[in-house]
Design a protein around this motif. Sequence first.
Motif, short mmCIF file in Angstrom:
data_model
loop_
_atom_site.label_atom_id
_atom_site.label_comp_id
_atom_site.label_asym_id
_atom_site.label_seq_id
_atom_site.Cartn_x
_atom_site.Cartn_y
_atom_site.Cartn_z
N LEU A 1 127.46 70.55 46.97
CA LEU A 1 127.99 70.59 48.34
C LEU A 1 128.49 69.21 48.76
O LEU A 1 129.56 69.08 49.35
CB LEU A 1 126.91 71.08 49.30
CG LEU A 1 126.54 72.56 49.25
CD1 LEU A 1 125.35 72.83 50.16
CD2 LEU A 1 127.73 73.43 49.63
N ALA A 2 127.69 68.19 48.45
CA ALA A 2 128.09 66.82 48.80
C ALA A 2 129.34 66.41 48.03
O ALA A 2 130.25 65.78 48.58
CB ALA A 2 126.94 65.86 48.52
N TYR A 3 129.41 66.77 46.75
CA TYR A 3 130.58 66.42 45.94
C TYR A 3 131.84 67.05 46.51
O TYR A 3 132.88 66.39 46.63
CB TYR A 3 130.37 66.88 44.50
CG TYR A 3 131.64 66.78 43.67
CD1 TYR A 3 132.00 65.58 43.08
CD2 TYR A 3 132.49 67.88 43.52
CE1 TYR A 3 133.17 65.47 42.34
CE2 TYR A 3 133.66 67.77 42.79
CZ TYR A 3 133.99 66.57 42.21
OH TYR A 3 135.15 66.45 41.50
N ARG A 4 131.78 68.32 46.87
CA ARG A 4 132.97 69.03 47.35
C ARG A 4 133.50 68.42 48.64
O ARG A 4 134.71 68.43 48.89
CB ARG A 4 132.64 70.50 47.56
CG ARG A 4 132.37 71.28 46.29
CD ARG A 4 132.19 72.75 46.58
NE ARG A 4 133.41 73.31 47.14
CZ ARG A 4 133.44 74.40 47.90
NH1 ARG A 4 132.32 75.03 48.21
NH2 ARG A 4 134.58 74.87 48.35
N PHE A 5 132.62 67.87 49.46
CA PHE A 5 133.09 67.22 50.68
C PHE A 5 133.66 65.84 50.39
O PHE A 5 134.77 65.50 50.83
CB PHE A 5 131.94 67.10 51.69
CG PHE A 5 132.31 66.35 52.94
CD1 PHE A 5 133.00 66.98 53.97
CD2 PHE A 5 132.00 64.99 53.08
CE1 PHE A 5 133.35 66.28 55.11
CE2 PHE A 5 132.35 64.29 54.21
CZ PHE A 5 133.02 64.94 55.24
N TRP A 6 132.94 65.03 49.61
CA TRP A 6 133.34 63.63 49.44
C TRP A 6 134.49 63.46 48.47
O TRP A 6 135.15 62.41 48.46
CB TRP A 6 132.13 62.80 49.00
CG TRP A 6 131.22 62.56 50.16
CD1 TRP A 6 130.10 63.24 50.49
CD2 TRP A 6 131.43 61.59 51.19
NE1 TRP A 6 129.57 62.75 51.66
CE2 TRP A 6 130.36 61.74 52.10
CE3 TRP A 6 132.38 60.61 51.42
CZ2 TRP A 6 130.25 60.94 53.24
CZ3 TRP A 6 132.27 59.81 52.54
CH2 TRP A 6 131.21 59.98 53.43
N VAL B 1 127.04 64.91 38.21
CA VAL B 1 125.98 65.05 37.21
C VAL B 1 124.79 65.78 37.81
O VAL B 1 124.21 66.69 37.20
CB VAL B 1 125.57 63.67 36.67
CG1 VAL B 1 124.32 63.77 35.81
CG2 VAL B 1 126.71 63.05 35.85
N GLN B 2 124.41 65.38 39.02
CA GLN B 2 123.28 66.02 39.68
C GLN B 2 123.57 67.48 40.04
O GLN B 2 122.66 68.29 40.12
CB GLN B 2 122.90 65.25 40.95
CG GLN B 2 122.35 63.86 40.69
CD GLN B 2 122.05 63.13 41.98
OE1 GLN B 2 122.52 63.50 43.05
NE2 GLN B 2 121.22 62.09 41.88
N ALA B 3 124.85 67.79 40.25
CA ALA B 3 125.21 69.14 40.67
C ALA B 3 124.92 70.17 39.60
O ALA B 3 124.84 71.37 39.91
CB ALA B 3 126.70 69.18 41.03
N ARG B 4 124.74 69.77 38.37
CA ARG B 4 124.45 70.72 37.31
C ARG B 4 123.05 71.29 37.43
O ARG B 4 122.74 72.31 36.83
CB ARG B 4 124.64 70.05 35.95
CG ARG B 4 126.05 69.50 35.75
CD ARG B 4 126.27 69.05 34.33
NE ARG B 4 126.19 70.18 33.40
CZ ARG B 4 126.22 70.05 32.09
NH1 ARG B 4 126.31 68.84 31.55
NH2 ARG B 4 126.16 71.11 31.30
N ARG B 5 122.18 70.62 38.23
CA ARG B 5 120.85 71.16 38.44
C ARG B 5 120.47 71.27 39.91
O ARG B 5 119.48 71.90 40.25
CB ARG B 5 119.78 70.33 37.73
CG ARG B 5 120.15 68.96 37.41
CD ARG B 5 119.12 68.15 36.66
NE ARG B 5 119.28 66.74 36.96
CZ ARG B 5 118.69 66.14 37.95
NH1 ARG B 5 117.90 66.81 38.76
NH2 ARG B 5 118.89 64.86 38.18
N SER C 1 134.47 74.27 32.71
CA SER C 1 133.02 74.40 32.68
C SER C 1 132.39 73.20 33.40
O SER C 1 133.05 72.19 33.65
CB SER C 1 132.53 74.46 31.24
OG SER C 1 132.79 73.22 30.57
N GLY C 2 131.11 73.33 33.72
CA GLY C 2 130.43 72.25 34.43
C GLY C 2 130.44 70.96 33.64
O GLY C 2 130.69 69.88 34.18
#
Length: 453
Positions: free
Chosen positions: A49-54, A39-43, A121-122
Motif C-alpha cells: 500500500l505504501a509503495y503504490r502511493f509513494w 522487498v517488504q511487500a512480498r510478505r 511477478s513479484g
Amino acid sequence: MTQTAWVLSLTQFYLGLGFMLFFLALELGLAWVLFVLRVQARRKSAALLAYRFWVRIYALALIVGFATSLPLLLQLGTLWPLLMDRMGEVVGPLVALAVLTAFVFKSCFLGAMLYGQRTLSGAAHTTVVGMVAVGASLTAWWLMVLLAWMQRPVGTLSTENHYQITDWAVLLFGGVAPEMFGLLLTGGLMLVAALMLAVTAQRTRARPSDEGDRTVFAGATWLLLLMIVLQLALATQLGRQLLPVQPARLAATLPQWQSGPPVRPALFAWLDVPAGDSRWSLKGPALPQSFLPPATESGPPATVSNQVLTGLDEMIGVRPPVWITFASSRLALMFTGVLFLLALWAFWLARRLGFEPDSLSAARRNMLRTSLWLALAVQIAGWTHLLMGSLPYAVEGAVTFRQIGAAQDTGTLWAILLVQLVVYAALALGFRQLLGHTLRYGVVPVARHRGRA
C-alpha cells in the motif's frame, strides 16, 4: 567579464545546480525507499500500500528533476564557454556517463517499474525497482565525482592549461567523491523521511489511516534520526578532507582575518568584511588539528600552537564570499541540531502512540510538517557552504570561473535570470500542487480490460 556579469552568471548557474541537486537527492532517496518497500511487500501487504502511493511521488520528482537539469546542461556552454577547452577531458566523459546512465536505466526499467506491477511477478518487479535505484545511484555518482573533482582535483594532470586524466580509479573513487555522494544520498533519505512524516500527518487529518500509513509513519521516524547522524558524520569527514587544502574556505569559516596562529572558531559573530574584523563574536573551542593544513616537509610537526594560517587580509581577490561561507556553516549546524531534536521527539511520540498517526493532535501534525522545512533548510545551507566556499575557483586552486567565462551583456543576463526564476517557481509550484492532489485523492484504482481493478 565585469563583476556584475560574473555575479549574474554565477547566480544563474548555482540556482540551476541547486534545483537539480534537490530533486536528484529526492529521487535518489525515494528510489531506495521504494526498493525497500517493494522487498517488504512480498510478505507485508501494508508495505505494498505504501509503495503504490509513494511511487507516484517518485514519478513526479523524476519529471520535475529532469526538467530542472536541462537548463544546467545549456549553461555549461552559454555561461562558461571555455570550460571544455580547459577541462573537457574530465567534464565531458562524466557528464556523458551521467546522461547515458539516466537514459539507459530509465528507458529500460522505469516503464516496467511504473506500469508493470500487474503483469510482472513479484520477484521480477522487485528486481526492476532495484535496478531503477541502482541507475539513480550511478547517475548521481558520476555527477558527484565531477563536483568532488572540482573541489579537490585528483587523478588528473594539468599541462598547457588543459586537464588530462592520468588515473581513472583515483578520479572515480579518490578525493572527496565518496563523501559527497554519501552526503547526497543521506540528504535525499533525510528529505524523504521528513516528507513521509509531513505527508502522513496531512493525509490522516482528513481520512483514517491505513496499514500503509502506519508502516510509513513507523519507518520514517527512525530513518530520519539515522540519516541525521550519518550526514553529520559525513560532513565532518568532508571538512577534514577539504579545509586543510582550501585555506580560503578555512579562513572564511573561522573567520581568520589576519595571518597567524589559528583563531578559535566563532560560534556566532557579526562580520565587518570591509574593515576586516568582527564587530562581536562568541568564541567556541579550538579547531582540531585534523582540520588544519599539514606540516611542511622542512618544518617541525604541525600543532595548533605553532601553526600559521593565511588570513583573509592576504586573500583579496581569491577569497570566497565571507559572509555566505561563514553564515551557511553555522546555519547548517543549527538547523541540523533543531531537526535532530525534532526527530527524537517524533520517534518518542510515535512509539508512545503505537505508530498510529490518527492519534496526532493538530499541533503535533504541524510539528511533523515543520521537519520537512528543517530538512530542506539543512540541505540548502550545507550545499551553499560547499559550493560558495570554493569561489572564485571552478577547479580549486587552479581555474577560476572568470577564466572559463566570456564577456556577457548584463541586460541579457538579467533577462535570462528573470525567466529562470519564473520557470523554476512554476516548477516548484507545480510540484507542490500535484503533491497536494496526490495527497487528496491517493491511489485511484484503474480498471483492467478483464474487469478487475
